[in-house]
Design an enzyme around this catalytic site. Structure first.
Site, mmCIF file in Angstrom:
data_model
loop_
_atom_site.group_PDB
_atom_site.id
_atom_site.type_symbol
_atom_site.label_atom_id
_atom_site.label_comp_id
_atom_site.label_asym_id
_atom_site.label_seq_id
_atom_site.Cartn_x
_atom_site.Cartn_y
_atom_site.Cartn_z
ATOM 1 N N TYR A 33 0.848 -1.185 0.000
ATOM 2 C CA TYR A 33 0.000 0.000 0.000
ATOM 3 C C TYR A 33 0.895 1.251 0.000
ATOM 4 C CZ TYR A 33 -3.460 3.314 1.784
ATOM 5 O OH TYR A 33 -4.265 4.401 1.948
ATOM 6 N N THR B 119 1.594 3.741 1.769
ATOM 7 C CA THR B 119 2.393 4.203 2.916
ATOM 8 C C THR B 119 3.411 3.174 3.393
ATOM 9 O OG1 THR B 119 0.756 3.273 4.415
ATOM 10 C CG2 THR B 119 0.494 5.608 3.850
ATOM 11 N N LYS B 120 3.416 2.019 2.771
ATOM 12 C CA LYS B 120 4.213 0.915 3.328
ATOM 13 C C LYS B 120 5.708 1.059 3.008
ATOM 14 C CE LYS B 120 0.921 -1.400 5.358
ATOM 15 N NZ LYS B 120 -0.076 -0.347 5.496
ATOM 16 N N ASN B 121 6.516 0.211 3.665
ATOM 17 C CA ASN B 121 7.982 0.307 3.511
ATOM 18 C C ASN B 121 8.415 0.102 2.074
ATOM 19 O OD1 ASN B 121 7.713 0.445 6.238
ATOM 20 N ND2 ASN B 121 9.325 -1.036 6.706
ATOM 21 N N LEU B 122 7.638 -0.683 1.330
ATOM 22 C CA LEU B 122 7.840 -0.851 -0.115
ATOM 23 C C LEU B 122 6.457 -0.682 -0.732
ATOM 24 C CD1 LEU B 122 9.628 -3.837 -1.889
ATOM 25 C CD2 LEU B 122 7.424 -3.011 -2.655
#
Ligand code: PLP
Length: 641
Positions: free
Chosen positions: A196, A198-201
């Protein structure tokens, strides 16, 4: 106050991702195709998974994991109330019953002891009469759950494990990457990741399911209408148009457009994680000194993915609520959030299962006081400082008593770098308990003294500087100065200056040397003997990065191994010299045969830090003057070793 709003977690997209998306758009294939295949392979390699399936979201991965494990009506899945709704929603969607289990107070992850209790309880007490079939732990905020205990329980009761690793990329539990685990049959373990925005990837929207090749192939069949051959296989040259529907599947496939983004994000993943960890470390170093806050717990056996930095407010020390705290951050241009509103207070679950807020006392209590602070690789050091200053200032203004600093002895911020496997962590130093309040207001007098001495030193020594510069140039024609990133006050990085004493381009190698090190130049040997190579650090003093007397600034990797010690010592600027510098004046002669880094970290640095910590407590202006004189005169410390 900041002029620009600091966003909570914007995506880190650069030109490579954009070019790859454009390349995909220009190709003849924009949906699931070769880039998805490559992304699956490269992702599986990155997390050490036996197989991976790229999907449209983590929610889709969680749903498919349950479906392909055959979990449905009549079954129950044990999970946490402290999470995003998607895991519990998919349990409902397959017709199973979620059994919520309260969390551990430290990590806020599902509590294995309570999982055991819940399984052993009668079905009547569990609010549903279903049979437990799986555990769905969430590696909350990026901190892995206590997996050994959970797998043991699963094995004992014949349950499957579906890990929600939406936050845990990349994370590590007892040396195993989250996503790599395949438990021995009959306990299937499947892991779900989120991409998603906002995620780290990120792939804008997207997810990945990892597990054994058989489990992943079963999920793959469910992911695309239950068809046994996807479009890429059907429309390729020479391929047959024929397919069969083997089950009533879903439409959960990832597109090549998304995979195009993911392929480049994957390459940067470890860099992203390092920056996130650095920011988290700086937050924890700053906030741990105040009684109004509780910093995140990091267990020794894990490597945290630092998806979220969740600070807990000690509300008995503040005269405002968590919500007001968040409003005040927003008013000062800093985004923040709450992760999460516990599942059992959402109307659907509250009403269906008749939950009361205090049914899960730990989740309920902690929910009142959690604040997620901005944490993303695009944050500059200034952004991090702004968050720290603003959070502390709000707490100070709304403290029920005057603000006091606190140092917690023995507190770990982050585990040592995985790249340092052989370091004997038994060498960790017991921090002295600090009864005195560390100084926060820098002594103006001391700073003025340092700057005046450094500026005077630079002026008076300028003929010597010219002579040294000429000698270095004459020796091998390489650059006169050498600079290297070191960790300074409040764990901020700066570049330490020296006269170059090693052959050009040895900056990337270990700075540790033995007396006959072939990298040291002829002039370098002379400079090092009289410590003249350190003189350019007078410039660091004038710049405000260092002081004359203070703990020696180290490389980040050493600071990461001794975070507690440096957290204390780097409340002040690092220095050109200190007691440990005098005591270990010729440390290069202390090395024996074998890897230098290992010897330095396990034997020399702990002793130096012990000395520095002792000195840090007792130092006065005049004791510092003594050290300065001894350094200039080339004398050893009276307290050597
Ligand atoms: C813990 C957790 N699980 C699952 C999800 C769902 O991820 P996705 O949006 O990729 O479906 C999220 C999303 O934020 C999450 O935080």
């Amino acid at each position: 106050m900041r002029k620009e709003y600091l966003p909570f977690s914007p995506p880190c997209i650069s030109e490579e991702e954009i070019a790859e998306v454009v390349d995909t758009l220009r190709s003849d294939w924009i949906t699931t195709g070769p880039k998805v295949k490559r992304f699956e392979e490269e992702f599986a390699a990155a997390v050490d998974a036996p197989a991976a399936l790229a999907l449209s979201s983590c929610t889709a991965a969680l749903h498919l994991a349950l479906v392909s494990l055959g979990i449905g009506p009549g079954d129950a899945v044990l999970t946490t109330p402290m999470t995003f709704c998607s895991g519990v929603n998919v349990i409902e969607q397959v017709g199973a019953c979620p059994i919520l289990v309260d969390v551990e107070p430290g990590t806020l992850n599902i509590d294995p002891a309570k999982v055991k209790e819940a399984i052993n309880n009668s079905s009547a007490q569990l609010n549903c009469s279903y049979r437990p079939k799986a555990i769905l732990p969430v590696h909350l905020y990026g901190h892995p759950c206590e997996m050994d205990s959970l797998l043991e329980i699963a094995q004992e009761h014949g349950l499957a494990v579906v890990e929600d690793a939406a936050h845990a990329l990349p994370a590590n539990y007892k040396g195993r990457t989250i996503g790599s685990h395949v438990a021995p049959s009959p306990i299937p373990v499947m892991t779900c990741f989120s991409f998603y925005a906002t995620k780290n990837l990120t792939t804008a929207e997207g997810g990945m399911l990892t597990g054994s090749p058989e489990a992943v192939e079963e999920a793959r069949a469910w992911s695309l209408h239950g068809m046994n051959r996807d479009a890429w296989k059907r429309y390729g040259a020479g391929n047959s148009w024929y397919y069969e529907v083997t089950r009533p599947g879903f439409k959960y496939n990832m597109t090549d457009l998304q995979a195009a983004i993911g392929l480049h994000q994957l390459v940067k993943l470890h860099g992203f994680r390092a920056r996130r960890a650095e920011i988290a470390r700086r937050y924890s170093a700053a906030f741990s000194r105040f009684e109004q806050f509780q910093i995140p717990v990091v267990r020794d056996e894990v490597e945290h993915a630092w998806h979220l930095y969740v600070l807990r407010l000690n509300l008995d020390r503040l005269n405002i609520s968590r919500n007001q705290f968040i409003e005040k951050l927003g008013a000062r241009m800093i985004a923040s959030s709450v992760h999460f509103i516990p599942i059992h207070v959402h109307p659907y679950y509250r009403d269906k299962y008749g939950y009361l807020p205090q049914d899960f006392p730990v989740a309920h209590r902690e929910y009142q006081r959690i604040v997620s602070l901005p944490l993303h690789p695009r944050m500059s050091d200034q952004d991090v400082d702004d968050v720290i200053e603003t959070v502390i200032d709000i707490a100070h203004k709304h403290d029920v008593r005057p603000t006091r600093l606190r140092v917690v002895p023995g507190m770990r911020i982050d585990p040592p770098d995985a790249g340092f496997p052989d370091v004997n962590m038994e060498k960790r130093i017991d921090l002295p308990a600090f009864s005195a309040t560390p100084r926060i207001i820098p002594s103006i007098f001391r700073r003025a003294f340092d700057v005046t001495c450094a500026a005077l030193g630079l002026a008076l020594l300028s003929p010597l500087f010219v002579a040294i510069a000429t000698a270095i140039r004459f020796d091998d024609g390489g650059p006169v100065f050498f600079s290297q990133p070191r960790v300074g006050k409040d764990l901020r990085k700066f570049r330490l200056l020296k006269f170059r004493s090693m052959v050009p381009n040895s900056g990337g190698m270990s700075p540790l040397t033995v007396p006959d090190d072939s990298r040291i130049t002829r002039v370098g040997r002379f400079l090092r003997k009289y410590k003249l190579d350190e003189l350019p650090q007078l410039v660091n003093v004038v710049r405000g990065e260092m002081q004359l007397v203070g703990v020696r600034p180290e490389l980040e990797r050493y600071v990461e191994i001794f975070p507690n010690e440096y957290e204390v010592l780097l409340q002040d600027r690092p220095g050109i010299t200190d007691l440990a510098t005098l005591a270990f004046r010729h440390e290069e002669q202390m090395f024996q045969a074998g890897p230098l880094e290992k010897q330095y970290v396990s034997q020399i640095l702990p002793r130096k830090l012990k000395l520095s910590l002792k000195y840090f407590q007792a130092r006065t202006f005049f004791s510092d003057l003594g050290i300065l004189f001894r350094t200039v005169l080339g004398l050893k410390s009276p307290a050597a070793h």
